[in-house]
Design an enzyme around this catalytic site. Structure first.
Site, PDB file in Angstrom:
ATOM      1  N   GLY A  19      -1.113  -9.489  47.275  1.00 55.06           N
ATOM      2  CA  GLY A  19      -2.521 -10.409  47.889  1.00 55.06           C
ATOM      3  C   GLY A  19      -3.469  -9.833  46.815  1.00 55.06           C
ATOM      4  N   ASP A  20      -3.650  -9.053  46.527  1.00 57.75           N
ATOM      5  CA  ASP A  20      -4.875  -8.459  45.699  1.00 57.75           C
ATOM      6  C   ASP A  20      -4.768  -7.893  44.422  1.00 57.75           C
ATOM      7  OD1 ASP A  20      -7.678  -8.171  45.600  1.00 57.75           O
ATOM      8  OD2 ASP A  20      -7.983  -6.649  46.821  1.00 57.75           O
ATOM      9  N   LEU A  21      -3.623  -8.115  43.898  1.00 58.22           N
ATOM     10  CA  LEU A  21      -2.860  -7.729  42.406  1.00 58.22           C
ATOM     11  C   LEU A  21      -3.569  -7.271  41.178  1.00 58.22           C
ATOM     12  CD1 LEU A  21      -0.338  -6.170  42.339  1.00 58.22           C
ATOM     13  CD2 LEU A  21       0.541  -7.453  41.335  1.00 58.22           C
TER      14      LEU A  21
END
Length: 257
Positions: free
Chosen positions: A164-166
């Site tokens: 989700g926040d790669l």
């Protein structure tokens, strides 16, 4: 904090190491526990998330192929195995997660387009409206909502467990291989994972080659990638201010042409 960690991690022993740090949003502190050393991310805002993970060093580029080889929810464990999980046929998550300090609406939805428009972009636009009342942004979003279904025509989307926040600051490796941390997880479209990865760099060609060997690009990939990047630019706008306004509006203009 020590009492909180003992309760949440089930530890008998917790002691601060004295090693601290922080980023643009939160502060951090490492602790030794009887379950190993952990790093705790802390934010004083009432709506923020608090997370803990094992520390690790940054990886060499040759290891990035291993990250790209674990899409669709696969996550490398110690020993190289992949995490087991039950089958999920909807989009969302069992709990609220945060991207930065802002909570994400993870109510389960059967339809991905509905989930993404209503539970990712709309909350960000609501914050833009509340914060600045930006008329152009709101008008562009009204027009874009009508175009979004066309970007997913004839596409069969299977829910994938996403980080989700790669971005490059959330990947590293330890003695057993590559790892990722500081997630903003939910079950969503696998393509979403690549959005912020391409915004701030940190990923080599081998990462993308391995990823797309596992999941080839579907027609319309580039336009959908812009749509997914829109969330992150809006999220940065709501975190850090109007410096990200131009990128947000530019994406919306491009997608409604």
């Amino acid at each position: 904090m020590e009492a909180l960690l003992r309760r949440e991690l089930g530890c008998d022993f917790v002691k601060a190491t004295g090693h601290s740090g922080g980023g643009c949003i939160s502060q951090g502190q490492s602790y030794d526990t009887d379950r190993g050393r952990v790093f705790v991310k802390v934010n004083s805002k009432a709506e923020s998330c608090c997370k803990a993970w094992s520390p690790a060093r940054r990886p060499a580029s040759r290891e990035q192929e291993a990250w790209g080889d674990a899409p669709e929810g696969g996550r490398h464990r110690k020993g190289g195995g992949r995490a087991e999980r039950p089958f999920v046929d909807q989009f969302g998550f069992d709990v609220v997660t945060c991207c930065g300090y802002l909570p994400q609406v993870n109510v389960w939805q059967e339809d991905w387009v509905t989930f993404y428009a209503r539970q990712r972009i709309q909350p960000q636009m609501d914050m833009v409206e509340k914060g600045s009342g930006d008329r152009e942004a709101l008008e562009l979003w009204s027009a874009l909502q009508l175009k979004i279904p066309d970007l997913f025509r004839d596409l069969d989307i299977v829910p994938a467990l996403l980080h989700g926040d790669l971005w490059g600051g959330n990947v590293a490796e330890d003695s057993s291989g590559p790892i990722i941390f500081d997630p903003a997880s939910f079950y969503g479209h696998s393509e979403y994972e690549l959005a912020i990865a391409g915004m701030f760099g940190g990923f080599s060609r081998s990462f993308y080659s391995a990823y797309h060997s596992a999941i080839p690009k579907a027609p319309g990939f580039e336009a959908r990638l812009q749509l997914y990047q829109l969330f992150h630019y809006l999220n940065h706008w709501n975190h850090f201010g109007s410096g990200y306004r131009g990128s947000s509006l530019s994406i919306m203009r491009n997608l409604i042409k």
